[in-house]
Write an enzyme that holds these catalytic residues in place. Structure first.
Site, PDB file in Angstrom:
ATOM      1  N   ASP A   1       1.144  -1.102  -0.232  1.00 47.05           N
ATOM      2  CA  ASP A   1       0.046   0.346  -0.080  1.00 47.05           C
ATOM      3  C   ASP A   1       0.645   1.310  -0.169  1.00 47.05           C
ATOM      4  O   ASP A   1       0.096   2.218   0.043  1.00 47.05           O
ATOM      5  CB  ASP A   1      -0.967  -0.243   1.248  1.00 47.05           C
ATOM      6  CG  ASP A   1      -0.357   0.611   2.850  1.00 47.05           C
ATOM      7  OD1 ASP A   1       0.726   0.009   2.586  1.00 47.05           O
ATOM      8  OD2 ASP A   1      -1.341   0.385   3.815  1.00 47.05           O
ATOM      9  N   SER A   2       2.268   0.852  -0.164  1.00 45.37           N
ATOM     10  CA  SER A   2       2.899   2.197   0.113  1.00 45.37           C
ATOM     11  C   SER A   2       3.175   2.677  -1.489  1.00 45.37           C
ATOM     12  O   SER A   2       3.368   3.564  -1.747  1.00 45.37           O
ATOM     13  CB  SER A   2       4.611   1.376  -0.014  1.00 45.37           C
ATOM     14  OG  SER A   2       5.010   0.600  -0.409  1.00 45.37           O
TER      15      SER A   2
ATOM     16  N   ASP B   1      -1.336  -6.093  -0.898  1.00 41.57           N
ATOM     17  CA  ASP B   1      -1.051  -5.657   0.257  1.00 41.57           C
ATOM     18  C   ASP B   1      -2.351  -5.057   0.714  1.00 41.57           C
ATOM     19  O   ASP B   1      -2.732  -3.760  -0.582  1.00 41.57           O
ATOM     20  CB  ASP B   1       0.008  -4.180   0.506  1.00 41.57           C
ATOM     21  CG  ASP B   1       0.261  -3.763   1.780  1.00 41.57           C
ATOM     22  OD1 ASP B   1       0.202  -4.890   3.105  1.00 41.57           O
ATOM     23  OD2 ASP B   1       0.716  -3.033   1.862  1.00 41.57           O
TER      24      ASP B   1
ATOM     25  N   LYS C   1      -0.970  -9.351   2.431  1.00 44.75           N
ATOM     26  CA  LYS C   1      -0.591  -8.693   3.556  1.00 44.75           C
ATOM     27  C   LYS C   1      -1.164  -8.143   4.181  1.00 44.75           C
ATOM     28  O   LYS C   1      -2.020  -7.519   3.972  1.00 44.75           O
ATOM     29  CB  LYS C   1       1.006  -8.134   3.404  1.00 44.75           C
ATOM     30  CG  LYS C   1       1.117  -7.416   4.417  1.00 44.75           C
ATOM     31  CD  LYS C   1       2.544  -7.231   4.657  1.00 44.75           C
ATOM     32  CE  LYS C   1       3.008  -6.031   4.186  1.00 44.75           C
ATOM     33  NZ  LYS C   1       1.927  -5.082   4.563  1.00 44.75           N
TER      34      LYS C   1
ATOM     35  N   GLU D   1      -1.847  -5.312   8.123  1.00 45.68           N
ATOM     36  CA  GLU D   1      -1.240  -5.098   9.283  1.00 45.68           C
ATOM     37  C   GLU D   1      -1.777  -5.155  10.220  1.00 45.68           C
ATOM     38  O   GLU D   1      -2.911  -5.238  10.675  1.00 45.68           O
ATOM     39  CB  GLU D   1      -1.047  -3.379   8.989  1.00 45.68           C
ATOM     40  CG  GLU D   1       0.117  -3.029   7.978  1.00 45.68           C
ATOM     41  CD  GLU D   1       0.229  -1.887   8.096  1.00 45.68           C
ATOM     42  OE1 GLU D   1      -0.536  -1.024   9.011  1.00 45.68           O
ATOM     43  OE2 GLU D   1       0.843  -1.051   7.036  1.00 45.68           O
TER      44      GLU D   1
ATOM     45  N   GLU E   1       9.121  -4.501  10.825  1.00 41.92           N
ATOM     46  CA  GLU E   1       9.193  -2.617  10.512  1.00 41.92           C
ATOM     47  C   GLU E   1       9.577  -1.919  11.809  1.00 41.92           C
ATOM     48  O   GLU E   1       8.872  -1.830  12.601  1.00 41.92           O
ATOM     49  CB  GLU E   1       7.796  -2.516   9.223  1.00 41.92           C
ATOM     50  CG  GLU E   1       7.949  -1.112   9.070  1.00 41.92           C
ATOM     51  CD  GLU E   1       7.777  -0.369   8.458  1.00 41.92           C
ATOM     52  OE1 GLU E   1       6.988  -1.356   7.626  1.00 41.92           O
ATOM     53  OE2 GLU E   1       7.709   1.029   7.748  1.00 41.92           O
TER      54      GLU E   1
HETATM   55  O1  KIV Z   1       3.386  -1.326   1.799  1.00 36.24           O
HETATM   56  C1  KIV Z   1       4.774  -1.517   2.011  1.00 36.24           C
HETATM   57  O2  KIV Z   1       5.305  -1.791   1.377  1.00 36.24           O
HETATM   58  C2  KIV Z   1       4.938  -2.579   2.769  1.00 36.24           C
HETATM   59  C3  KIV Z   1       5.772  -2.826   3.677  1.00 36.24           C
HETATM   60  C4  KIV Z   1       7.434  -1.263   3.976  1.00 36.24           C
HETATM   61  C5  KIV Z   1       6.783  -4.429   4.170  1.00 36.24           C
HETATM   62  O3  KIV Z   1       4.407  -2.323   3.533  1.00 36.24           O
END
Ligand code: KIV
Length: 297
Positions: free
Chosen positions: A52-53, A91, A121, A123, A190
């Protein structure tokens, strides 16, 4: 350069587990589009995370919070199309799994079914544990993520390292264990002190993937734009830049703009031609029409 095992076969969850048992490090990187996925896959990366980055690195949001499932689906689809070997993890963005197990499963199914992700993934621990169980129960592999979880950075007091007191380190350790017990096939750590990450990695049977969590995690992940120098933010302490592609791109665009303005581009080598006799006929016909503009009306 190190080689990677089985360069042509798709990475499976069992491979990841076996690699941890053998003490072989796992390589994960984020990617957000088809060319990026092809490059990461060709480089032998084991896991590609469509993070989600993408929100701040690709879509121009200030944080990861606003990005939606629909926005990420487009990116996951492109990455899945560009990946043959690596495991593709989508994510789940903020709001896509917090509300209920049903909503979490429905959104995760979209990532797997509509976009071709191999896993998702999510969080956090605590309330996320029930979600992990629901997702795994629905047949969707889940990667956990503890420590600094950017979706809840405000609750954590900002973007800073986590688990830096004995009590907080114990909580983090317990959370990681709970995620494993809930069915996660791997857990991202992280911004966690290296010693704490080492202890968590030793305790868990599933691989840990560190970002800012020291050298003893079972694998490492970096964000594409950080690793390649594609953003102008001051990089976090844990980022290592392997290239300065942003500067290269800027230089190339400035050179192109100069060439267009001075007429240096396009030159003969970038230009098509027409046989001389065809050109003569074309010009004769054009001149004819210009002399008698109404002739063929
Ligand atoms: O969204 C992302 O890029 C992440 C990584 C930093 C693990 O969650």
């Amino acid at each position: 350069m190190t080689s990677h095992p089985n360069p042509s076969t798709k990475v499976s969850l069992t491979d990841l587990q076996e690699r941890k048992s053998r003490g072989e490090k796992l390589v994960m990187v984020t990617a957000y589009d088809y060319p990026g996925a092809r490059l990461a896959d060709a480089a032998g990366v084991d896991i590609i995370l469509v993070g989600d980055s993408a929100a701040d690195n690709v879509l121009g949001y200030d944080t990861t919070v606003p990005v939606t499932v629909d926005e990420l689906l487009v990116l996951v689809r492109a990455v899945a199309r560009g990946t043959e070997r690596a495991l593709v993890v989508a994510d789940m963005p903020f709001g896509s799994f917090q509300i209920s197990d049903e909503a979490a499963v429905a959104n995760a199914v979209r990532f797997v079914k509509e976009a071709g992700a191999d896993a998702v993934k999510i969080e956090g621990a605590g309330p996320s544990l029930a979600r992990v169980q629901a997702l795994v129960g629905a047949g969707i592999p889940v990667m956990g993520h503890v420590g600094l979880t950017p979706q809840s950075a405000t609750m954590l007091g900002g973007f800073k390292a986590q688990g830096r007191t004995a009590a907080k380190a114990r909580r983090l350790h317990a959370d990681a264990r709970a995620l494993e017990a809930a069915g996660c096939f791997s857990v991202v750590l992280e911004a966690v002190p290296a010693e704490v990450a080492r202890r968590v990695s030793d305790t868990l049977h599933v691989p840990t993937i560190g970002i800012g969590a020291g050298p003893d995690c079972d694998g490492q992940v970096l964000v594409w734009h950080d690793l390649l120098g594609l953003n102008d933010r001051k990089p976090a302490r844990f980022v290592k830049r392997y290239a300065d592609i942003g500067t290269d791109i800027q230089r190339a665009l400035e050179a192109y703009a100069d060439d267009v303005r001075t007429g240096a581009f396009p030159s003969e080598e970038h230009t098509y031609t027409i046989p001389a006799e065809e050109l003569a006929l074309f010009e004769a016909a054009t001149e004819e029409r210009e002399r008698a503009p109404d002739a063929d009306r």
